[in-house]
Design a protein around this motif. Structure first.
Motif, PDB file in Angstrom:
ATOM      1  N   LEU A  26      -6.613  15.076 -36.773  1.00 51.01           N
ATOM      2  CA  LEU A  26      -6.155  14.537 -38.048  1.00 51.01           C
ATOM      3  C   LEU A  26      -4.799  13.859 -37.947  1.00 51.01           C
ATOM      4  O   LEU A  26      -4.415  13.108 -38.846  1.00 51.01           O
ATOM      5  CB  LEU A  26      -6.124  15.642 -39.108  1.00 51.01           C
ATOM      6  N   SER A  27      -4.060  14.087 -36.861  1.00 51.90           N
ATOM      7  CA  SER A  27      -2.776  13.402 -36.692  1.00 51.90           C
ATOM      8  C   SER A  27      -2.992  11.912 -36.438  1.00 51.90           C
ATOM      9  O   SER A  27      -2.081  11.110 -36.621  1.00 51.90           O
ATOM     10  CB  SER A  27      -1.968  14.026 -35.552  1.00 51.90           C
ATOM     11  N   LEU A  28      -4.187  11.551 -36.035  1.00 50.52           N
ATOM     12  CA  LEU A  28      -4.517  10.155 -35.757  1.00 50.52           C
ATOM     13  C   LEU A  28      -4.845   9.390 -37.033  1.00 50.52           C
ATOM     14  O   LEU A  28      -4.428   8.258 -37.205  1.00 50.52           O
ATOM     15  CB  LEU A  28      -5.682  10.075 -34.780  1.00 50.52           C
ATOM     16  N   GLU A  29      -5.622  10.031 -37.930  1.00 50.47           N
ATOM     17  CA  GLU A  29      -6.011   9.418 -39.198  1.00 50.47           C
ATOM     18  C   GLU A  29      -6.788  10.441 -40.023  1.00 50.47           C
ATOM     19  O   GLU A  29      -7.368  11.369 -39.467  1.00 50.47           O
ATOM     20  CB  GLU A  29      -6.894   8.186 -38.970  1.00 50.47           C
ATOM     21  N   PRO A  30      -6.803  10.272 -41.354  1.00 54.22           N
ATOM     22  CA  PRO A  30      -7.620  11.159 -42.182  1.00 54.22           C
ATOM     23  C   PRO A  30      -9.100  10.951 -41.845  1.00 54.22           C
ATOM     24  O   PRO A  30      -9.511   9.838 -41.513  1.00 54.22           O
ATOM     25  CB  PRO A  30      -7.338  10.686 -43.614  1.00 54.22           C
ATOM     26  N   ASP A  69      -4.504  18.526 -46.519  1.00 54.41           N
ATOM     27  CA  ASP A  69      -4.930  18.240 -47.886  1.00 54.41           C
ATOM     28  C   ASP A  69      -6.293  17.594 -47.794  1.00 54.41           C
ATOM     29  O   ASP A  69      -6.656  17.048 -46.740  1.00 54.41           O
ATOM     30  CB  ASP A  69      -3.975  17.264 -48.575  1.00 54.41           C
ATOM     31  N   SER A  70      -7.036  17.624 -48.898  1.00 53.01           N
ATOM     32  CA  SER A  70      -8.345  16.982 -48.876  1.00 53.01           C
ATOM     33  C   SER A  70      -8.619  16.277 -50.198  1.00 53.01           C
ATOM     34  O   SER A  70      -8.026  16.612 -51.227  1.00 53.01           O
ATOM     35  CB  SER A  70      -9.444  18.011 -48.615  1.00 53.01           C
ATOM     36  N   TYR A  84     -10.047  14.876 -44.933  1.00 50.44           N
ATOM     37  CA  TYR A  84      -8.910  15.757 -44.705  1.00 50.44           C
ATOM     38  C   TYR A  84      -7.775  14.954 -44.102  1.00 50.44           C
ATOM     39  O   TYR A  84      -7.993  14.048 -43.306  1.00 50.44           O
ATOM     40  CB  TYR A  84      -9.311  16.890 -43.761  1.00 50.44           C
ATOM     41  N   GLU A  85      -6.555  15.309 -44.502  1.00 51.41           N
ATOM     42  CA  GLU A  85      -5.367  14.611 -44.023  1.00 51.41           C
ATOM     43  C   GLU A  85      -4.300  15.645 -43.681  1.00 51.41           C
ATOM     44  O   GLU A  85      -4.131  16.646 -44.378  1.00 51.41           O
ATOM     45  CB  GLU A  85      -4.859  13.681 -45.123  1.00 51.41           C
ATOM     46  N   LEU A  86      -3.575  15.398 -42.616  1.00 47.79           N
ATOM     47  CA  LEU A  86      -2.514  16.291 -42.174  1.00 47.79           C
ATOM     48  C   LEU A  86      -1.330  16.214 -43.138  1.00 47.79           C
ATOM     49  O   LEU A  86      -0.946  15.129 -43.571  1.00 47.79           O
ATOM     50  CB  LEU A  86      -2.070  15.851 -40.769  1.00 47.79           C
ATOM     51  N   THR A  87      -0.748  17.341 -43.477  1.00 48.35           N
ATOM     52  CA  THR A  87       0.451  17.389 -44.312  1.00 48.35           C
ATOM     53  C   THR A  87       1.684  17.487 -43.411  1.00 48.35           C
ATOM     54  O   THR A  87       1.570  17.639 -42.193  1.00 48.35           O
ATOM     55  CB  THR A  87       0.426  18.624 -45.232  1.00 48.35           C
ATOM     56  N   ARG A  88       2.847  17.447 -44.015  1.00 46.75           N
ATOM     57  CA  ARG A  88       4.088  17.619 -43.256  1.00 46.75           C
ATOM     58  C   ARG A  88       4.095  18.989 -42.572  1.00 46.75           C
ATOM     59  O   ARG A  88       4.449  19.116 -41.404  1.00 46.75           O
ATOM     60  CB  ARG A  88       5.295  17.481 -44.169  1.00 46.75           C
ATOM     61  N   ALA A  89       3.651  20.019 -43.310  1.00 48.69           N
ATOM     62  CA  ALA A  89       3.571  21.367 -42.727  1.00 48.69           C
ATOM     63  C   ALA A  89       2.568  21.397 -41.575  1.00 48.69           C
ATOM     64  O   ALA A  89       2.766  22.087 -40.581  1.00 48.69           O
ATOM     65  CB  ALA A  89       3.178  22.388 -43.800  1.00 48.69           C
TER      66      ALA A  89
END
Length: 116
Positions: A26-30, A69-70, A84-89
């Motif tokens: 997910l760090s690459l893209e949602p 997050d989704s 799904y997308e990576l959050t700052r956390a």
């Protein structure tokens, strides 16, 4: 985990690494769940195959922890899927887990190459 027969390689994800693989993907893209599973298989060149049930459980756990997050979106082929997308956390968790995995992998590599 099932045992592979002698002619088929083991493709089970090592316990504790699924979250790391999801976060890295997910760090690459949602992306949606099926996309995550395919990307893990592609990047690992088939070494890891992600079971859909395990993936869903891990995504729910990561979402509850605030790492992802989704939202429901339309896919390129006009279907609806949860993306799904990576959050700052999640990025912070990925950094920590990556460093920990590299430390552990280095230790295993040293043990495997040690003459005894």
């Amino acid at each position: 985990m099932r045992k592979p027969n002698a002619s088929e390689p083991n493709t089970d994800v090592i316990q504790g690494t699924l979250d790391l693989l999801i976060l890295k993907t997910l760090s690459l893209e949602p992306m949606h769940g099926f996309g995550i599973a395919r990307r893990v298989e592609q990047i690992s060149r088939g070494v890891f195959k992600v079971n859909a049930g395990s993936l869903l459980t891990a995504l729910q756990r990561l979402e509850r922890a605030g790492a992802v997050d989704s939202e429901w979106r339309e896919t390129p082929n006009a279907r609806h899927a949860k993306f799904y997308e990576l959050t700052r956390a999640g990025r912070k968790q990925l950094e920590g887990e990556t460093a920990d995995w590299q430390r552990r992998a280095g230790a295993v590599a040293r043990l495997l190459s040690a003459e005894g």
